[in-house]
Design an enzyme around this catalytic site. Sequence first.
Site, PDB file in Angstrom:
ATOM      1  N   ASP A 190      -0.635   3.292   9.009  1.00 42.96           N
ATOM      2  CA  ASP A 190      -0.942   2.165   9.901  1.00 42.96           C
ATOM      3  C   ASP A 190       0.172   1.906  10.918  1.00 42.96           C
ATOM      4  O   ASP A 190       1.359   2.137  10.636  1.00 42.96           O
ATOM      5  CB  ASP A 190      -1.192   0.901   9.083  1.00 42.96           C
TER       6      ASP A 190
ATOM      7  N   GLU B 118      -3.561   6.039   5.354  1.00 43.11           N
ATOM      8  CA  GLU B 118      -3.295   5.168   4.195  1.00 43.11           C
ATOM      9  C   GLU B 118      -4.517   4.966   3.321  1.00 43.11           C
ATOM     10  O   GLU B 118      -4.458   5.101   2.104  1.00 43.11           O
ATOM     11  CB  GLU B 118      -2.781   3.795   4.668  1.00 43.11           C
TER      12      GLU B 118
ATOM     13  N   TYR C  95      -6.977  -2.309  15.413  1.00 45.12           N
ATOM     14  CA  TYR C  95      -6.212  -2.666  14.216  1.00 45.12           C
ATOM     15  C   TYR C  95      -6.111  -4.175  14.069  1.00 45.12           C
ATOM     16  O   TYR C  95      -5.825  -4.893  15.031  1.00 45.12           O
ATOM     17  CB  TYR C  95      -4.818  -2.056  14.303  1.00 45.12           C
TER      18      TYR C  95
END
Length: 718
Positions: free
Chosen positions: A85, A7, A315
Amino acid sequence: MRLLICESPGKIKTLKSILGAGWDVQASMGHVTELAADGEDSLGFDLGENAVTCRYVARGAAGGATLKKLRAAAQKAEQVYLATDPDREGEAIAWHLARELRLRNPQRITYTQITPAAVQAALKAPRNLDLALISAQRARQCLDKLVGYKVSPLLWRSTGGKSAGRVQSATLHLVCEREREIAAFVPIDYWSVWVDYQEGFRAFYKGQETEESEEVPTDDATHHREAKPTEESTRVLSEAQADSLVAAARKETHRVISVSQKAATKSPPAPLITSSLQQVAGAILGYPPEKTMRIAQDLYEGIDLPQGRKGLITYMRTDSVTLAPECLEQVRDYLQANDPTNLPTKATRHRARDKAQEAHEAIRPTEIALTPKTIRDSLSEEQLRLYDLIWRRTVASQCAPARLERTTILTRSGNIQWQAKGMTVAFAGYTRYWNDLEQALVLPELRADQNLQLSDATHEKKRTQPPPRYSEPKLVQLMERRGIGRPSTYASTIRTLKERQYLEIQGKALIPTPLGLESDGVLSRTLPDLVDSQFTAQMELSLDEIAGGKKQWEPYLIQWNQGYLVPALSQAKLTIVGEFGNQRPARAPKTQEVSKVPCPQCKAPLVKVTTKKVRRGYFLKCTQCPEMVLFWDAFNKRWSPPKAKAETLPASTTEFACPVCSKPLEKYAYLKEGEAKTMLRCSDPKARANTKHRNVAFFWTAQGTWWSKSFGDLGAGQ
C-alpha cells in the site's frame, strides 16, 4: 516469470487480470514480521546511547508460512516488484519483505487505484524504497510498544485495565472528558416566545427597545453552548415574563420595521478523505468506521464488472483533498454533457487541511463515467450505497457554488421586537449532488411600515441540554481535529477501546464503562501528558518530520524515552503505590443487562450474558433457575434451550484432495441454527488442528460446485 507482491489477497484477482501472462501475483497478508517479544519488558528492541537495535521475527505461524511461500516464489522470479500500500505502513512492509526475501534490487511501485492504466504506469516507473517513510513507521512501532508495554502495568496494578496506548489512551480521554462534562452539567429552564401572523409566517421574540432581556448563560464551565435549532427566540428565564410578552403581543398593533435581503453563495465541499468518509457514512448510512473502511477496501481492491474486473475507487487511507488532473477532466466532461449550467469556468481547488501529509489524492471513483446507476447490478447494497456517496461527493466538489437569498424581517408590537428569517435557493449548484443546506423557508413579500394581522402569540418551555455524547464518526472527526493518530488508525483505535471494554455503544453513542473512566482517571493523575491531545499531536508531528527526512528517528526515540517516559513512569509508579499499594485489584463484576424475555420456569426476567462465542453476542440466563439457559435460534427466530447434540454421521471421503496437504477431503455433516449442513474438510484430524488448515472448508453452492472463500472453486461431485 516476474513476481508482484501486494498486501491483500483480495487484490490478486484484479491484478492478475491486469498483468496477464508472465506474472505471478502473491499477497503478504499485511505484515509478515513484527518486533520480537524478547529483551527488557519484551520490547524486542534495545535503546542504546545513539542507536536503536530492533529484532524482527515472523508474525506468528501464518507470517512464517507466508514468508516461506514468498521466498519460493521470489527464487523463481527474474524480477520482484513490491506493490504494498502507498502509505508509511505499506513502505515498511515492503522494506521487511526486501530484507526477508534477500532482494538485491527490489522494485518498489505504488498506485492509488487498481486500474490497468495506474498499474502499468507504476510498473514503468519503479523506485527505491523510501527510507524516511520506513524510519517514521519504525519509530511509530517502537513508540507504540514503549507506551503499551511500559504504561499498561500501571493499569494492571491499579484498575485491572487491560492496556494503555499512545493513541488509544488519548482517545479514551476525550470520551471520558465528555462524560464528566455531562455529569457536571446543570440544566436551566427557559422559554421561547413567538407570534404567528395571518400573512403566513412566524416571528420570534428578539428583545425590547427599552431594556435587554436576560439570556441563559452558556459560556461558564457548567453550561454547554449547544447547537441552536433553526429558529428560536431570545431566551426568557421565567414563565411570568413569557406570559407578559404573550399578553403584550396580543394587545398591541404589529407592523413591519424592516425587510432585508442578502444574496449569499455556498462553496462546494472538498472531496472525501478517510476521516470525512467515515463521518458521512456514519451520519447518512449509519455505518461504523470499521464497516465503512471494510467496504471501501472491497471497492478499492476490485469488483467484477461487465467490462472486466477493476478497482472502483482510489486508495481509501488519505488526508489529501487533491484530485488528479485526469479526474478533474473526467468530472468536467461529465458536467459538460449532463449538467452544463453547473460547470464552473475552471476546476475548483480545495485548500489542504493543516498538518495533512498529502501523500496521495483524495478518495474518488477511478472513472466518473461509472455512475452508481450504471454499475448497481455489480455491487452489493452496502457497496452501492458507499460508492454512491463517494461518486456524488467527487462530482459535487467540482460544481458551481450554490446561490442563496437570505431574508430577515423585523417586526414590532409596542416596544417588543420580533424577527423572522427565511432562505430560498436561487441556484442549486453543487447541492444537486450533495445537499448540505438547511431547509429552505420562504417568507412572504412585505414592505417597511406595513401593518400585520396577528394570528396567535404563545410560548414554549424548554431546557438547556448537556453536550451530546460522541458517536463513532464524531469521535473520528475529533481525533482528526486534535491530531490524534492518522487516517489508518482511527477505526482500529476505536475498535480496540471497545474490545478492551473501556467503551461501549448505546444506540449510536460511545459511553465509557466504569473501567474506562477509572483507567482514564488513573492515567490523568499519573501521566497527564500521555492523555493530553496536544502532547500526542506533537508526537505525530515529530513522526511527520521523520517521514519528511527532517529528523532522525533513532535520536528522537532515545531522547523521548529518556527525557519524558523514564522520569514520568518513575513518578507515576510512586503515585500508584501510594494510592493502591502493591495488590492488583479484583475486577469488579460486570453489571448484567436485564432482558424482556421471562424465564420459562419461574417467569423472572432473564439476564444477558455477554460472550464472543455466540453470533448474537450474548445468551440469556435465569438468576433464579441456574439450569435455565437460552440461546438465540436464528432459524426459528426465537430464544431456545441448547439443542441436544445430533448423532454424528460417519464422514465419507471424496475424490478431492486437500489443497494444503493433498490428503483426501471428507464430507462432514453438521447442524447449524437447526438446519442440516454439509461441508468438505481435510480427512486427517491431526492436520485439521494445524493453523494451515484453518480455511480448508468447502461448501456446496447454488451453481452445483464445492467452493471455498480461500481456495476458490473445487468442482462438482456431490
